[in-house]
Scaffold this motif. Structure first.
Motif, PDB file in Angstrom:
ATOM      1  N   ARG A  55      78.590 -14.852  -4.592  1.00  0.00           N
ATOM      2  CA  ARG A  55      78.068 -13.479  -4.624  1.00  0.00           C
ATOM      3  C   ARG A  55      78.229 -12.806  -3.264  1.00  0.00           C
ATOM      4  N   LYS A  58      81.839 -11.831  -2.705  1.00  0.00           N
ATOM      5  CA  LYS A  58      82.179 -10.667  -3.526  1.00  0.00           C
ATOM      6  C   LYS A  58      81.691  -9.381  -2.860  1.00  0.00           C
ATOM      7  N   LYS A  59      80.468  -9.409  -2.303  1.00  0.00           N
ATOM      8  CA  LYS A  59      79.936  -8.238  -1.609  1.00  0.00           C
ATOM      9  C   LYS A  59      80.768  -7.905  -0.373  1.00  0.00           C
ATOM     10  N   GLU A  61      83.903  -8.686   0.253  1.00  0.00           N
ATOM     11  CA  GLU A  61      85.225  -8.196  -0.149  1.00  0.00           C
ATOM     12  C   GLU A  61      85.177  -6.750  -0.651  1.00  0.00           C
ATOM     13  N   SER A  62      84.066  -6.362  -1.259  1.00  0.00           N
ATOM     14  CA  SER A  62      83.979  -4.991  -1.768  1.00  0.00           C
ATOM     15  C   SER A  62      83.366  -4.033  -0.741  1.00  0.00           C
ATOM     16  N   GLY A  63      83.146  -4.513   0.496  1.00  0.00           N
ATOM     17  CA  GLY A  63      82.659  -3.649   1.566  1.00  0.00           C
ATOM     18  C   GLY A  63      81.181  -3.356   1.509  1.00  0.00           C
ATOM     19  N   LEU A  64      80.395  -4.227   0.872  1.00  0.00           N
ATOM     20  CA  LEU A  64      78.952  -4.037   0.795  1.00  0.00           C
ATOM     21  C   LEU A  64      78.249  -4.943   1.802  1.00  0.00           C
ATOM     22  N   HIS A  69      73.018  -4.223   0.590  1.00  0.00           N
ATOM     23  CA  HIS A  69      73.971  -3.929  -0.492  1.00  0.00           C
ATOM     24  C   HIS A  69      74.537  -2.507  -0.427  1.00  0.00           C
ATOM     25  N   PRO A  71      77.261   0.291   1.043  1.00  0.00           N
ATOM     26  CA  PRO A  71      78.630   0.249   1.550  1.00  0.00           C
ATOM     27  C   PRO A  71      78.665   0.512   3.061  1.00  0.00           C
ATOM     28  N   THR A  73      81.603   0.430   6.700  1.00  0.00           N
ATOM     29  CA  THR A  73      83.003   0.377   7.124  1.00  0.00           C
ATOM     30  C   THR A  73      83.258  -0.675   8.188  1.00  0.00           C
ATOM     31  N   GLU A  77      79.855  -8.807   7.742  1.00  0.00           N
ATOM     32  CA  GLU A  77      79.086  -8.991   6.513  1.00  0.00           C
ATOM     33  C   GLU A  77      77.973  -7.970   6.368  1.00  0.00           C
TER      34      GLU A  77
END
Length: 184
Positions: A55, A58-59, A61-64, A69, A71, A73, A77
């Motif tokens: 999990r 996944k966060k 990799e999706s920029g979270l 949680h 977003p 830039t 982590e």
């Protein structure tokens, strides 16, 4: 309304099952294997850790941010705000652990008696620090000292005495002065 009641009943049932299994000394997740050093068996602990890491990845990799949680830039982590908060919390923990270690070792240099808390160094009395650091990394030293009940194999030295001990092979200038020996 019925859903909220059934969710409450379900949570109560899960909590009761957790407490029952914990009291019996079995894994609170699977209830079969005996718990090893905690409330879960090694298999359940490993499974939960791998799920948590998946999990987290996944966060990331999706920029979270892995904490809030949201977003962001940054190429990390955590977002800036969570990183600052995390750093602040870690510093407080480090400072607290350091103070506890200083309290245990008396807040003063074992050689010259300096009591300035800015300059202390935790020294291995038997000069075996190079071996000890292989098994206990420096950032875990305070925790190790506490778990081992503040061993006498460690002492508090000011950095001057610690460096002199290293550079002169245990002949700190304070000891030489005490013996009325000239340093030069």
């Amino acid at each position: 309304m019925a859903d909220s009641i059934s969710n409450t009943q379900q949570n109560t049932k899960l909590k009761d099952r957790y407490l029952d299994r914990k009291d019996k000394g079995v894994c609170v997740s699977c209830g079969v294997r005996p718990a090893s050093g905690g409330v879960e068996c090694e298999s359940c602990r490993d499974l939960k850790r791998s799920q948590w890491l998946a999990r987290k990845l996944k966060k990331v990799e999706s920029g979270l941010c892995v904490k809030c949680h949201e977003p962001h830039t940054r190429n990390t982590e955590m977002c800036e705000l969570c990183m600052e908060n995390n750093n602040r919390i870690c510093k407080l923990r480090r400072d607290s652990a350091r103070k506890e270690a200083l309290d245990a070792y008396g807040h003063k240099c074992a050689c010259c008696g300096l009591t300035n808390d800015v300059f202390p160094a935790f020294d291995h009395v038997n000069d075996d620090g190079h071996i000890h650091r292989k098994s206990v990394p420096p950032h875990k030293l305070f925790k190790w000292l506490k778990l081992n009940q503040w061993p006498k194999s460690m002492q508090l030295l000011c950095h001057n005495c610690n460096w002199a001990k290293y550079a002169t092979g245990d002949n700190c200038p304070h000891k030489l002065i005490d013996q009325s020996t000239t340093l030069y």
